[in-house]
Design an enzyme around this catalytic site. Sequence first.
Site, PDB file in Angstrom:
ATOM      1  N   GLU A 177     -66.715 -21.945 -54.877  1.00 38.88           N
ATOM      2  CA  GLU A 177     -65.351 -21.490 -55.092  1.00 38.88           C
ATOM      3  C   GLU A 177     -65.249 -20.044 -55.587  1.00 38.88           C
ATOM      4  O   GLU A 177     -64.293 -19.354 -55.256  1.00 38.88           O
ATOM      5  CB  GLU A 177     -64.646 -22.413 -56.100  1.00 38.88           C
ATOM      6  CG  GLU A 177     -64.561 -23.862 -55.660  1.00 38.88           C
ATOM      7  CD  GLU A 177     -63.729 -24.058 -54.403  1.00 38.88           C
ATOM      8  OE1 GLU A 177     -62.664 -23.422 -54.280  1.00 38.88           O
ATOM      9  OE2 GLU A 177     -64.138 -24.843 -53.540  1.00 38.88           O
TER      10      GLU A 177
ATOM     11  N   TYR B 164     -57.936 -29.731 -53.458  1.00 35.25           N
ATOM     12  CA  TYR B 164     -56.634 -29.504 -52.824  1.00 35.25           C
ATOM     13  C   TYR B 164     -56.773 -28.849 -51.448  1.00 35.25           C
ATOM     14  O   TYR B 164     -55.800 -28.731 -50.716  1.00 35.25           O
ATOM     15  CB  TYR B 164     -55.752 -28.624 -53.717  1.00 35.25           C
ATOM     16  CG  TYR B 164     -56.355 -27.255 -53.974  1.00 35.25           C
ATOM     17  CD1 TYR B 164     -56.084 -26.182 -53.144  1.00 35.25           C
ATOM     18  CD2 TYR B 164     -57.215 -27.051 -55.053  1.00 35.25           C
ATOM     19  CE1 TYR B 164     -56.641 -24.942 -53.375  1.00 35.25           C
ATOM     20  CE2 TYR B 164     -57.772 -25.816 -55.302  1.00 35.25           C
ATOM     21  CZ  TYR B 164     -57.487 -24.764 -54.456  1.00 35.25           C
ATOM     22  OH  TYR B 164     -58.057 -23.533 -54.677  1.00 35.25           O
ATOM     23  N   GLY B 165     -57.996 -28.407 -51.120  1.00 36.41           N
ATOM     24  CA  GLY B 165     -58.255 -27.778 -49.825  1.00 36.41           C
ATOM     25  C   GLY B 165     -59.420 -28.465 -49.155  1.00 36.41           C
ATOM     26  O   GLY B 165     -59.434 -29.694 -49.021  1.00 36.41           O
ATOM     27  N   SER B 166     -60.428 -27.691 -48.776  1.00 33.03           N
ATOM     28  CA  SER B 166     -61.558 -28.270 -48.041  1.00 33.03           C
ATOM     29  C   SER B 166     -62.324 -29.322 -48.847  1.00 33.03           C
ATOM     30  O   SER B 166     -62.998 -30.167 -48.257  1.00 33.03           O
ATOM     31  CB  SER B 166     -62.518 -27.165 -47.584  1.00 33.03           C
ATOM     32  OG  SER B 166     -63.072 -26.480 -48.690  1.00 33.03           O
TER      33      SER B 166
ATOM     34  N   VAL C  80     -63.135 -34.459 -60.396  1.00 29.27           N
ATOM     35  CA  VAL C  80     -62.913 -33.165 -59.745  1.00 29.27           C
ATOM     36  C   VAL C  80     -61.720 -33.324 -58.814  1.00 29.27           C
ATOM     37  O   VAL C  80     -61.668 -34.268 -58.019  1.00 29.27           O
ATOM     38  CB  VAL C  80     -64.155 -32.720 -58.945  1.00 29.27           C
ATOM     39  CG1 VAL C  80     -63.847 -31.463 -58.125  1.00 29.27           C
ATOM     40  CG2 VAL C  80     -65.341 -32.482 -59.871  1.00 29.27           C
ATOM     41  N   PHE C  81     -60.739 -32.412 -58.910  1.00 35.27           N
ATOM     42  CA  PHE C  81     -59.561 -32.442 -58.044  1.00 35.27           C
ATOM     43  C   PHE C  81     -59.723 -31.433 -56.917  1.00 35.27           C
ATOM     44  O   PHE C  81     -59.947 -30.251 -57.147  1.00 35.27           O
ATOM     45  CB  PHE C  81     -58.297 -32.124 -58.846  1.00 35.27           C
ATOM     46  CG  PHE C  81     -57.045 -32.090 -58.017  1.00 35.27           C
ATOM     47  CD1 PHE C  81     -56.464 -33.266 -57.565  1.00 35.27           C
ATOM     48  CD2 PHE C  81     -56.447 -30.881 -57.687  1.00 35.27           C
ATOM     49  CE1 PHE C  81     -55.309 -33.238 -56.790  1.00 35.27           C
ATOM     50  CE2 PHE C  81     -55.281 -30.841 -56.924  1.00 35.27           C
ATOM     51  CZ  PHE C  81     -54.714 -32.027 -56.475  1.00 35.27           C
TER      52      PHE C  81
END
Length: 197
Positions: free
Chosen positions: A93, A18-20, A15-16
């Site tokens: 999300e 990029y935020g929290s 899992v990538f």
Amino acid sequence: MTASGDGTGSGDIWVFGYGSLMWRPGFEHIDRADALLRGYRRRLCVVSRHHRGTAARPGLVMGLDRGGACRGVAYRVPEAAVPETLAYLDEREIAHYPVYRRSLVTVDLKTGGRQRAVTYTVDRREADYAGALSVEQQAAIVAGAHGLSGPNPDYLRQTVAHVHAMGLRDRSLEAVLAALATPSETWEELARRTLGL
């Protein structure tokens, strides 16, 4: 990894974030690595009418948009935890942001090698995609927004602080943060012009 109906395959997945998700993943993982995603960038491009804004005064939150590159974190999720993790991530999300789409991307791991990874990208066709706003426009929206999770400026400050704490830079977010002190338009003027409110 063998193919499955949703494209994630069987076995462990990556899992990538990029935020929290970089500093608060909230799911079981057995490996973690700094990672680079090419072809997408982190930007304030999602209208928030819940967590960081309201229907009357929306804010902006981050999305993974096409173009450029993004440094983040990749997590390896064990096979037994994959269904629960994907359900958790979809709820986290997508529940209040239908603009996000679960996507499979390829990331370069800092530890070496490339991996296919699940992440959440924005769908530019959705109404809550804010598009390419200028730094001043982003700052004017963020400055006046407050949602259930708190003030929009706090969200931006915390994001930049966490990104820095991880040894990363995001100059576009830093520019918006710097511009918060002197937005060029009032929120009402900007909302009428760019969001049609």
